[in-house]
Enzyme design. Sequence first.
Site, PDB file in Angstrom:
ATOM      1  N   GLN A 229       0.826  -1.202   0.000  1.00  0.00           N
ATOM      2  CA  GLN A 229       0.000   0.000   0.000  1.00  0.00           C
ATOM      3  C   GLN A 229       0.868   1.263   0.000  1.00  0.00           C
ATOM      4  O   GLN A 229       0.617   2.200  -0.765  1.00  0.00           O
ATOM      5  CB  GLN A 229      -0.909  -0.023   1.230  1.00  0.00           C
ATOM      6  CG  GLN A 229      -2.017   0.994   1.190  1.00  0.00           C
ATOM      7  CD  GLN A 229      -2.854   0.963   2.464  1.00  0.00           C
ATOM      8  OE1 GLN A 229      -2.474   0.330   3.449  1.00  0.00           O
ATOM      9  NE2 GLN A 229      -3.981   1.642   2.450  1.00  0.00           N
ATOM     10  N   LEU A 410      -6.136  -3.183 -10.877  1.00  0.00           N
ATOM     11  CA  LEU A 410      -5.743  -4.537 -10.452  1.00  0.00           C
ATOM     12  C   LEU A 410      -5.040  -4.550  -9.110  1.00  0.00           C
ATOM     13  O   LEU A 410      -4.976  -5.568  -8.444  1.00  0.00           O
ATOM     14  CB  LEU A 410      -4.921  -5.245 -11.538  1.00  0.00           C
ATOM     15  CG  LEU A 410      -3.435  -4.966 -11.804  1.00  0.00           C
ATOM     16  CD1 LEU A 410      -2.530  -5.550 -10.738  1.00  0.00           C
ATOM     17  CD2 LEU A 410      -3.042  -5.542 -13.151  1.00  0.00           C
ATOM     18  N   HIS A 414      -7.345  -5.214  -1.348  1.00  0.00           N
ATOM     19  CA  HIS A 414      -7.882  -5.072  -0.002  1.00  0.00           C
ATOM     20  C   HIS A 414      -8.114  -6.379   0.742  1.00  0.00           C
ATOM     21  O   HIS A 414      -8.168  -6.365   1.978  1.00  0.00           O
ATOM     22  CB  HIS A 414      -9.122  -4.175  -0.040  1.00  0.00           C
ATOM     23  CG  HIS A 414      -8.777  -2.780  -0.464  1.00  0.00           C
ATOM     24  ND1 HIS A 414      -8.727  -2.404  -1.787  1.00  0.00           N
ATOM     25  CD2 HIS A 414      -8.401  -1.691   0.257  1.00  0.00           C
ATOM     26  CE1 HIS A 414      -8.340  -1.137  -1.864  1.00  0.00           C
ATOM     27  NE2 HIS A 414      -8.139  -0.677  -0.650  1.00  0.00           N
ATOM     28  N   GLY A 552      -0.114  -8.084 -13.891  1.00  0.00           N
ATOM     29  CA  GLY A 552       0.513  -7.173 -12.937  1.00  0.00           C
ATOM     30  C   GLY A 552       2.019  -7.080 -13.125  1.00  0.00           C
ATOM     31  O   GLY A 552       2.593  -5.990 -13.062  1.00  0.00           O
TER      32      GLY A 552
HETATM   33  C1  HEM Z   1      -7.373  -1.009   6.193  1.00  0.00           C
HETATM   34  C2  HEM Z   1      -6.691  -0.774   5.127  1.00  0.00           C
HETATM   35  C3  HEM Z   1      -7.163   0.015   3.944  1.00  0.00           C
HETATM   36  C4  HEM Z   1      -8.125   0.974   3.863  1.00  0.00           C
HETATM   37  C5  HEM Z   1      -9.013   1.516   4.976  1.00  0.00           C
HETATM   38  C6  HEM Z   1      -8.175   1.394   2.488  1.00  0.00           C
HETATM   39  C7  HEM Z   1      -9.028   2.360   1.996  1.00  0.00           C
HETATM   40  C8  HEM Z   1      -9.004   2.845   0.720  1.00  0.00           C
HETATM   41  C9  HEM Z   1      -9.819   3.928   0.250  1.00  0.00           C
HETATM   42  C10 HEM Z   1     -10.857   4.681   1.081  1.00  0.00           C
HETATM   43  C11 HEM Z   1      -9.506   4.130  -1.044  1.00  0.00           C
HETATM   44  C12 HEM Z   1     -10.092   5.184  -1.973  1.00  0.00           C
HETATM   45  C13 HEM Z   1     -11.257   4.597  -2.669  1.00  0.00           C
HETATM   46  C14 HEM Z   1     -11.928   5.528  -3.620  1.00  0.00           C
HETATM   47  O1  HEM Z   1     -11.511   6.686  -3.742  1.00  0.00           O
HETATM   48  O2  HEM Z   1     -12.872   5.065  -4.249  1.00  0.00           O
HETATM   49  C15 HEM Z   1      -8.494   3.174  -1.405  1.00  0.00           C
HETATM   50  C16 HEM Z   1      -7.904   3.090  -2.635  1.00  0.00           C
HETATM   51  C17 HEM Z   1      -6.914   2.179  -2.965  1.00  0.00           C
HETATM   52  N1  HEM Z   1      -6.381   1.209  -2.149  1.00  0.00           N
HETATM   53 FE1  HEM Z   1      -6.838   0.914  -0.229  1.00  0.00          FE
HETATM   54  N2  HEM Z   1      -7.235   0.705   1.767  1.00  0.00           N
HETATM   55  C18 HEM Z   1      -6.600  -0.143   2.621  1.00  0.00           C
HETATM   56  C19 HEM Z   1      -5.594  -1.019   2.304  1.00  0.00           C
HETATM   57  C20 HEM Z   1      -5.046  -1.195   1.054  1.00  0.00           C
HETATM   58  C21 HEM Z   1      -3.996  -2.126   0.739  1.00  0.00           C
HETATM   59  C22 HEM Z   1      -3.308  -3.078   1.714  1.00  0.00           C
HETATM   60  C23 HEM Z   1      -3.728  -1.998  -0.578  1.00  0.00           C
HETATM   61  C24 HEM Z   1      -2.693  -2.815  -1.295  1.00  0.00           C
HETATM   62  C25 HEM Z   1      -2.023  -2.480  -2.321  1.00  0.00           C
HETATM   63  C26 HEM Z   1      -4.609  -0.961  -1.110  1.00  0.00           C
HETATM   64  C27 HEM Z   1      -4.653  -0.498  -2.414  1.00  0.00           C
HETATM   65  C28 HEM Z   1      -5.431   0.534  -2.880  1.00  0.00           C
HETATM   66  C29 HEM Z   1      -5.342   1.085  -4.210  1.00  0.00           C
HETATM   67  C30 HEM Z   1      -4.405   0.634  -5.327  1.00  0.00           C
HETATM   68  C31 HEM Z   1      -6.272   2.117  -4.258  1.00  0.00           C
HETATM   69  C32 HEM Z   1      -6.527   3.078  -5.431  1.00  0.00           C
HETATM   70  C33 HEM Z   1      -5.767   4.342  -5.125  1.00  0.00           C
HETATM   71  C34 HEM Z   1      -6.002   5.420  -6.115  1.00  0.00           C
HETATM   72  O3  HEM Z   1      -6.355   5.125  -7.229  1.00  0.00           O
HETATM   73  O4  HEM Z   1      -5.817   6.590  -5.728  1.00  0.00           O
HETATM   74  N3  HEM Z   1      -5.390  -0.504  -0.077  1.00  0.00           N
HETATM   75  N4  HEM Z   1      -8.213   2.398  -0.311  1.00  0.00           N
END
Ligand code: HEM
Length: 628
Positions: A229, A410, A414, A552
């Site tokens: 992340q 991809l 989560h 990926g």
């Molecule tokens: C408890 C842990 C996590 C929370 C609460 C969380 C929460 C979020 C939230 C709120 C978003 C934005 C969604 C949106 O704008 O529609 C997001 C995007 C994303 N998350 Fe997580 N996430 C977590 C863990 C992870 C992990 C471990 C990864 C692993 C790679 C990850 C990868 C991503 C990616 C790639 C995006 C898209 C980001 C972007 O395009 O700006 N997340 N996540």
Amino acid sequence: MRSSVLGSVWALLLLLREPTCRGDEVSSSTVNPCCYFPCQHWGVCVRFDEDKYECDCTRTGYYGENCTIPEIWTRVRQFLRPSPDVVHYILTHFRWLWDIINYTFLRDVLMRLVLTGPESLVHSEMLIQTFTHKVLNILPFYQTVRSNLIPSPPTYNSKYSYLSWESYYNLSYYTRLLPPVPEDCPTPLGVKGKAGLPDPELLVERLLKRRKFRPDPQGSNLMFAFFAQHFTHQFFKTYNRMGHGFTKALAHGVNAGHIYGDNLERQLQLRLHRDGKLKFQLIDGEMFPPTVIDAPVRMSYPPGVPPENQIAIGQEVFGLLPGLGMYATLWLREHNRVCDVLKAEHPTWDDEQLFQTARLIIIGETIKIVIEEYVQHLSGYLLHLKFDPTLLFNSQFQYGNRIALEFSQLYHWHPLMPDSFIIDGDELSYSQFLFNTSVLTHYGIEKLVDAFSHQAAGQVGGGYNINPVVTKVAVGAIKESRQLRVQPFNEYRKRFNLKPYTSFKQFTDNEEIARELEGFYGDIDALEFYPGLMLERTRQESIFGESMVEMGAPFSLKGLLGNPICSPEYWKPSTFGGKVGFDIVNSATLKKLVCQNTRTCPHVAFSVPTGEHLQKENRDTKVRTDEL
Ligand code: HEM
Ligand SMILES: *[C@@H]1O[C@H](CO)[C@@H](O)[C@H](O)[C@H]1NC(C)=O
Ligand SMILES: *[C@@H]1O[C@H](CO)[C@@H](O)[C@H](O)[C@H]1NC(C)=O
Ligand SMILES: *[C@@H]1O[C@H](CO)[C@@H](O)[C@H](O)[C@H]1NC(C)=O
Ligand SMILES: *[C@@H]1O[C@H](CO)[C@@H](O)[C@H](O)[C@H]1NC(C)=O
């Protein structure tokens, strides 16, 4: 009077409906022929008349109306090419073979194959390697064509489904490997499937939401999950306010913008302006990121978190999770440590040069750790991966990178997240963990590293494994992909030289998933990209299915090795302040990142300890001090 008004309204409607009508009557039911995705093997579909199209098959190795007839060389190559699953099997089995290869020059040769594909060897000057190429033709490795899969310079984006200067030049867009599904198609995904798509909430609820935590069979831990992340959020920064398909991370790659900020103004606020260092605060003598009072940058915290509790980090969302705060702290300490090393070497250098050079070292260390430990862990390969940019110097390789929307989709991993967080004997729920600014300093880096290294992460593929707290992110990803008209999963299979699935039963061995998907989509060719990646049958004892890895890895390798520091002009000691700096890059490990920046050296790894690992860990503890 009345009838003439009606008549002109009618005429206007007709005009609106058929703006390109030229002479012969074309019924309004004409389907845009590109909706059929007729052009195979990377052929480009160009619409001519209402119902006419042409496939541009140039340099695809195929010809014919739909680029389906292979040229003679393509036939030969196809015959010799093993399937990705066979390659994967070989790379993850036969330890004795890999032990031999690991210790010989073959490692370099194979590494080159993994990076660029067999063509690179043809260009190689070294006779011995050309010879090896011949030998390898009968071995099934050279299929592992990687970087060639990613076009460079980039091609389409969410607005432009054809090549355009704007698409090339405007860095605010994520690029796209495949153009969007045309707007005027009979079904949402072209011509296949139902007229409507399944409700995203329902889809996630039924197929992606966790029932019972299923650990990753490859043993990934939370140290790995937070690294994923933390690392990826330097280049995945979707800029929703600008519209869909835009990014705030204009560097499009590994630039350490999550440490230094994604723009100069932010960087200057985060810098100490002395000895190249970043601002910090000391708590009980330990270095942590400063608060936003000392480094006034915008951080995303919920309302009500006072500024003295907000830590200032390059990436504005990293206050979200103590796991991200932990990595931010480690890299902050590493940057400042590297500055000390550089200053000792170059007492005459000013703040700016120390800062800039340290940043390049940090980028180099990141790439080293990502390839040799992170990707190594993820791949499960017994081939020992090696970060060595010189392996590419004899091949055609474009330095540069553009982050793709598909890559961002991809990477929504989560399912890695557990149901709660176990730290130093305490069990923290999500509500205690998220945005809790005191976890970081309460436990300190050592205890967090130790805890995250011991706690298992979830399996990403196979469905039913996203904790309910984050299922809405998956819903968001699916909604985004629809707004941006991402092509079907099977079209991406083809784009990555994988066979499209012919049925949901072939796609997954889980009957419940197959049945539900059949009901939701009706046709395997209408299965969407992200659900496809998450629900495909996983490889044996693996975190993902075939597609996640095969799609990926090329994005990832291109992003890592397309970095300017990997290019011939940059990849030399002087770029990193001389031999000392270059050595820091070339010997970087996750363990050093932690242990050179903490007082005691906690257990640190990307996978949970197994019985075997535990014994090794005990041995390691004894030799640790002389190692570092
Ligand atoms: C408890 C842990 C996590 C929370 C609460 C969380 C929460 C979020 C939230 C709120 C978003 C934005 C969604 C949106 O704008 O529609 C997001 C995007 C994303 N998350 Fe997580 N996430 C977590 C863990 C992870 C992990 C471990 C990864 C692993 C790679 C990850 C990868 C991503 C990616 C790639 C995006 C898209 C980001 C972007 O395009 O700006 N997340 N996540
Ligand atoms: C090319 O593709 C179109 C649309 O899928 C199909 O109707 C046509 O028969 C194909 N032509 C050939 C020669 O296969
Ligand atoms: C490969 O060789 C390196 C040393 O070059 C060693 O540390 C590593 O354990 C070896 N890996 C395997 C799988 O044998
Ligand atoms: C990129 O495109 C967007 C949308 O058209 C536009 O708002 C933005 O100004 C463009 N950026 C540049 C640097 O031209
Ligand atoms: C934040 O974390 C600390 C330290 O683990 C804990 O004592 C506290 O209860 C947490 N705060 C909230 C609001 O859960």
